[in-house]
Design a protein around this motif. Structure first.
Motif, short mmCIF file in Angstrom:
data_model
loop_
_atom_site.label_atom_id
_atom_site.label_comp_id
_atom_site.label_asym_id
_atom_site.label_seq_id
_atom_site.Cartn_x
_atom_site.Cartn_y
_atom_site.Cartn_z
N UNK A 12 8.52 -7.19 0.11
CA UNK A 12 9.42 -6.78 -0.54
C UNK A 12 10.73 -6.07 0.02
N UNK A 13 11.88 -5.95 -0.49
CA UNK A 13 12.81 -5.55 0.00
C UNK A 13 12.50 -3.97 0.67
N UNK A 14 11.53 -3.06 -0.14
CA UNK A 14 11.20 -1.96 0.29
C UNK A 14 10.52 -1.68 1.39
N UNK A 17 12.04 -5.34 7.53
CA UNK A 17 11.63 -5.46 8.86
C UNK A 17 12.09 -6.66 9.31
N UNK A 18 12.41 -7.12 10.53
CA UNK A 18 12.93 -8.32 11.05
C UNK A 18 11.64 -9.45 11.00
N UNK A 19 10.55 -9.19 11.40
CA UNK A 19 9.57 -10.22 11.15
C UNK A 19 8.40 -9.72 10.48
N UNK A 20 7.76 -10.53 9.75
CA UNK A 20 6.55 -10.29 9.04
C UNK A 20 5.23 -11.12 9.45
N UNK A 21 4.09 -10.71 9.79
CA UNK A 21 3.11 -11.52 9.94
C UNK A 21 1.73 -11.08 9.34
#
Length: 111
Positions: A12-14, A17-21
């Motif tokens: 979510x926008x809250x 981060x640039x990358x999520x894994x």
């Protein structure tokens, strides 16, 4: 094959981060940013049963490692073994900022 089964995801926008894994069937999520000097750092990590651990100070990968990480993340299919090596390295660099019991339970550091 890595037992972690890493996958790219979005948040979510809250949770910017640039990358999520994610890994371990969604039990662990990690958020990474690319700094102004083009180095990757771990911003936060969340674990089922523990919550979200926001890192106050995060040690960054070197420029070469960061470039490799960004290249790997940009591929359609993740190289599971390579991602595991990078993630364990960045977690080890920052383990004093992350809940040790959660890292041990999810085997992201040596017990």
């Amino acid at each position: 094959m890595s037992k972690f089964s890493f996958f790219k995801t979005s948040m979510p926008k809250s949770r910017k981060a640039d990358y999520h894994l994610g890994c371990l069937d969604g039990s662990v999520f990690m958020d990474f940013n690319l700094s102004k000097d083009k180095r990757i750092y771990l911003k936060r990590i969340s674990f089922d049963g523990y919550g979200c651990c926001e890192l106050g100070t995060s040690h960054k990968l070197d420029k070469e490692g960061s470039k490799e990480f960004v290249t790997m993340i940009g591929k359609e299919l993740l190289d599971q073994e390579a991602i595991e090596i990078f993630l364990k390295k960045i977690i080890k660099m920052n383990e004093e900022e992350i809940w040790k019991d959660a890292l041990k339970e999810y085997e992201l550091i040596e017990k």
